[in-house]
Design a protein around this motif. Structure first.
Motif, PDB file in Angstrom:
ATOM      1  N   GLU A   8       5.991  23.341   1.255  1.00  0.00           N
ATOM      2  CA  GLU A   8       7.267  23.477   1.966  1.00  0.00           C
ATOM      3  C   GLU A   8       7.081  24.467   3.111  1.00  0.00           C
ATOM      4  O   GLU A   8       6.531  25.552   2.915  1.00  0.00           O
ATOM      5  CB  GLU A   8       8.360  23.984   1.024  1.00  0.00           C
ATOM      6  N   PRO A   9       7.528  24.128   4.321  1.00  0.00           N
ATOM      7  CA  PRO A   9       7.291  25.011   5.462  1.00  0.00           C
ATOM      8  C   PRO A   9       8.163  26.270   5.480  1.00  0.00           C
ATOM      9  O   PRO A   9       7.738  27.298   5.987  1.00  0.00           O
ATOM     10  CB  PRO A   9       7.597  24.128   6.672  1.00  0.00           C
ATOM     11  N   GLU A  10       9.368  26.200   4.912  1.00  0.00           N
ATOM     12  CA  GLU A  10      10.283  27.329   5.055  1.00  0.00           C
ATOM     13  C   GLU A  10      10.781  27.889   3.728  1.00  0.00           C
ATOM     14  O   GLU A  10      11.724  28.684   3.719  1.00  0.00           O
ATOM     15  CB  GLU A  10      11.458  26.911   5.920  1.00  0.00           C
ATOM     16  N   MET A  11      10.185  27.452   2.615  1.00  0.00           N
ATOM     17  CA  MET A  11      10.600  27.959   1.308  1.00  0.00           C
ATOM     18  C   MET A  11       9.430  27.840   0.352  1.00  0.00           C
ATOM     19  O   MET A  11       8.471  27.139   0.636  1.00  0.00           O
ATOM     20  CB  MET A  11      11.806  27.162   0.792  1.00  0.00           C
ATOM     21  N   PRO A  12       9.498  28.500  -0.776  1.00  0.00           N
ATOM     22  CA  PRO A  12       8.419  28.356  -1.764  1.00  0.00           C
ATOM     23  C   PRO A  12       8.390  26.935  -2.321  1.00  0.00           C
ATOM     24  O   PRO A  12       9.418  26.265  -2.397  1.00  0.00           O
ATOM     25  CB  PRO A  12       8.794  29.353  -2.855  1.00  0.00           C
ATOM     26  N   GLY A  13       7.227  26.476  -2.686  1.00  0.00           N
ATOM     27  CA  GLY A  13       7.112  25.187  -3.350  1.00  0.00           C
ATOM     28  C   GLY A  13       6.408  24.129  -2.519  1.00  0.00           C
ATOM     29  O   GLY A  13       5.883  24.391  -1.435  1.00  0.00           O
ATOM     30  N   TYR A  14       6.436  22.920  -3.058  1.00  0.00           N
ATOM     31  CA  TYR A  14       5.733  21.781  -2.490  1.00  0.00           C
ATOM     32  C   TYR A  14       6.655  20.571  -2.499  1.00  0.00           C
ATOM     33  O   TYR A  14       7.690  20.568  -3.165  1.00  0.00           O
ATOM     34  CB  TYR A  14       4.485  21.457  -3.326  1.00  0.00           C
ATOM     35  N   TYR A  15       6.267  19.545  -1.749  1.00  0.00           N
ATOM     36  CA  TYR A  15       6.976  18.269  -1.787  1.00  0.00           C
ATOM     37  C   TYR A  15       5.967  17.143  -1.597  1.00  0.00           C
ATOM     38  O   TYR A  15       4.862  17.362  -1.094  1.00  0.00           O
ATOM     39  CB  TYR A  15       8.095  18.196  -0.738  1.00  0.00           C
ATOM     40  N   PHE A  16       6.356  15.946  -2.007  1.00  0.00           N
ATOM     41  CA  PHE A  16       5.521  14.761  -1.817  1.00  0.00           C
ATOM     42  C   PHE A  16       5.985  13.998  -0.591  1.00  0.00           C
ATOM     43  O   PHE A  16       7.177  13.744  -0.435  1.00  0.00           O
ATOM     44  CB  PHE A  16       5.610  13.821  -3.027  1.00  0.00           C
ATOM     45  N   ALA A  17       5.052  13.625   0.273  1.00  0.00           N
ATOM     46  CA  ALA A  17       5.315  12.689   1.367  1.00  0.00           C
ATOM     47  C   ALA A  17       4.831  11.325   0.883  1.00  0.00           C
ATOM     48  O   ALA A  17       3.641  11.141   0.619  1.00  0.00           O
ATOM     49  CB  ALA A  17       4.581  13.109   2.635  1.00  0.00           C
ATOM     50  N   VAL A  18       5.763  10.401   0.722  1.00  0.00           N
ATOM     51  CA  VAL A  18       5.466   9.090   0.148  1.00  0.00           C
ATOM     52  C   VAL A  18       5.625   8.050   1.243  1.00  0.00           C
ATOM     53  O   VAL A  18       6.707   7.921   1.838  1.00  0.00           O
ATOM     54  CB  VAL A  18       6.425   8.785  -1.025  1.00  0.00           C
ATOM     55  N   LYS A  19       4.555   7.307   1.520  1.00  0.00           N
ATOM     56  CA  LYS A  19       4.569   6.300   2.590  1.00  0.00           C
ATOM     57  C   LYS A  19       4.186   4.947   2.009  1.00  0.00           C
ATOM     58  O   LYS A  19       3.106   4.800   1.443  1.00  0.00           O
ATOM     59  CB  LYS A  19       3.598   6.685   3.703  1.00  0.00           C
ATOM     60  N   GLY A  20       5.074   3.995   2.167  1.00  0.00           N
ATOM     61  CA  GLY A  20       4.813   2.646   1.704  1.00  0.00           C
ATOM     62  C   GLY A  20       4.689   1.683   2.874  1.00  0.00           C
ATOM     63  O   GLY A  20       5.397   1.823   3.876  1.00  0.00           O
ATOM     64  N   GLN A  21       3.770   0.746   2.725  1.00  0.00           N
ATOM     65  CA  GLN A  21       3.609  -0.335   3.692  1.00  0.00           C
ATOM     66  C   GLN A  21       3.501  -1.633   2.909  1.00  0.00           C
ATOM     67  O   GLN A  21       2.839  -1.675   1.867  1.00  0.00           O
ATOM     68  CB  GLN A  21       2.347  -0.158   4.534  1.00  0.00           C
TER      69      GLN A  21
ATOM     70  N   ASP B  28       0.856  -1.178   0.000  1.00  0.00           N
ATOM     71  CA  ASP B  28       0.000   0.000   0.000  1.00  0.00           C
ATOM     72  C   ASP B  28       0.897   1.235   0.000  1.00  0.00           C
ATOM     73  O   ASP B  28       1.814   1.335   0.823  1.00  0.00           O
ATOM     74  CB  ASP B  28      -0.903  -0.001   1.238  1.00  0.00           C
ATOM     75  N   VAL B  29       0.666   2.140  -0.929  1.00  0.00           N
ATOM     76  CA  VAL B  29       1.459   3.367  -1.021  1.00  0.00           C
ATOM     77  C   VAL B  29       0.511   4.556  -1.027  1.00  0.00           C
ATOM     78  O   VAL B  29      -0.467   4.574  -1.774  1.00  0.00           O
ATOM     79  CB  VAL B  29       2.330   3.383  -2.300  1.00  0.00           C
ATOM     80  N   THR B  30       0.810   5.518  -0.186  1.00  0.00           N
ATOM     81  CA  THR B  30       0.073   6.773  -0.195  1.00  0.00           C
ATOM     82  C   THR B  30       1.055   7.910  -0.483  1.00  0.00           C
ATOM     83  O   THR B  30       2.209   7.868  -0.040  1.00  0.00           O
ATOM     84  CB  THR B  30      -0.652   7.052   1.135  1.00  0.00           C
ATOM     85  N   VAL B  31       0.593   8.877  -1.224  1.00  0.00           N
ATOM     86  CA  VAL B  31       1.413  10.035  -1.563  1.00  0.00           C
ATOM     87  C   VAL B  31       0.569  11.277  -1.310  1.00  0.00           C
ATOM     88  O   VAL B  31      -0.542  11.395  -1.825  1.00  0.00           O
ATOM     89  CB  VAL B  31       1.869   9.993  -3.039  1.00  0.00           C
ATOM     90  N   ASP B  32       1.106  12.154  -0.499  1.00  0.00           N
ATOM     91  CA  ASP B  32       0.410  13.396  -0.177  1.00  0.00           C
ATOM     92  C   ASP B  32       1.272  14.584  -0.586  1.00  0.00           C
ATOM     93  O   ASP B  32       2.495  14.560  -0.429  1.00  0.00           O
ATOM     94  CB  ASP B  32       0.119  13.483   1.326  1.00  0.00           C
ATOM     95  N   LEU B  33       0.629  15.613  -1.080  1.00  0.00           N
ATOM     96  CA  LEU B  33       1.298  16.848  -1.460  1.00  0.00           C
ATOM     97  C   LEU B  33       1.291  17.793  -0.267  1.00  0.00           C
ATOM     98  O   LEU B  33       0.242  18.019   0.343  1.00  0.00           O
ATOM     99  CB  LEU B  33       0.567  17.482  -2.653  1.00  0.00           C
ATOM    100  N   HIS B  34       2.473  18.325   0.070  1.00  0.00           N
ATOM    101  CA  HIS B  34       2.590  19.260   1.198  1.00  0.00           C
ATOM    102  C   HIS B  34       3.300  20.524   0.740  1.00  0.00           C
ATOM    103  O   HIS B  34       4.179  20.480  -0.111  1.00  0.00           O
ATOM    104  CB  HIS B  34       3.406  18.632   2.338  1.00  0.00           C
TER     105      HIS B  34
END
Length: 116
Positions: free
Chosen positions: A59-72, A51-57
């Motif tokens: 960036e807390p301290e700079m412009p832009g976004y990142y993916f948090a990818v969690k696999g089980q 099972d893989v989930t990917v969430d868009l977040h």
């Protein structure tokens, strides 16, 4: 696989595939195939799931976004320690894992096998 559907925009609810779905699909498919190959090579006739989930977040301290990818990943009728060893072996062999595995926002763990 090429998609003819227009991509979804991350900031609204337009139809189409979004990058999160494509990353989750790529990693879960490749990882599952790698894990099943390892089980077969070892002569282990166990069911598994990934099972893989990917969430868009944002960036807390700079412009832009990142993916948090969690696999089980889970393997039936196997201790969590034994399953974890095989999951880590699959992670080392899976081409998509090699591509994304060093990212700080990617995690993978073995979990108990449960039928849904």
């Amino acid at each position: 696989m090429a998609s003819r559907s227009p991509p979804a925009h991350p900031l609204n609810n337009q139809s189409g595939f979004n990058p999160e779905e494509m990353i989750a699909l790529a990693w879960s498919t490749c990882f599952k195939a790698t894990l099943d190959t390892i089980l077969k090579e070892k002569g282990l006739n166990h069911l598994s799931y990934v099972d893989v989930t990917v969430d868009l977040h944002k960036e807390p301290e700079m412009p832009g976004y990142y993916f948090a990818v969690k696999g089980q990943a889970a393997i039936d009728n196997m201790s969590l320690d034994a399953a974890n060893a095989l999951v880590q072996e699959a992670h080392a062999r899976c081409p998509v894992s090699k591509l994304i595995g060093a990212a700080r926002s990617v995690s993978l763990k073995a979990v108990p096998y449960k039928l849904s």
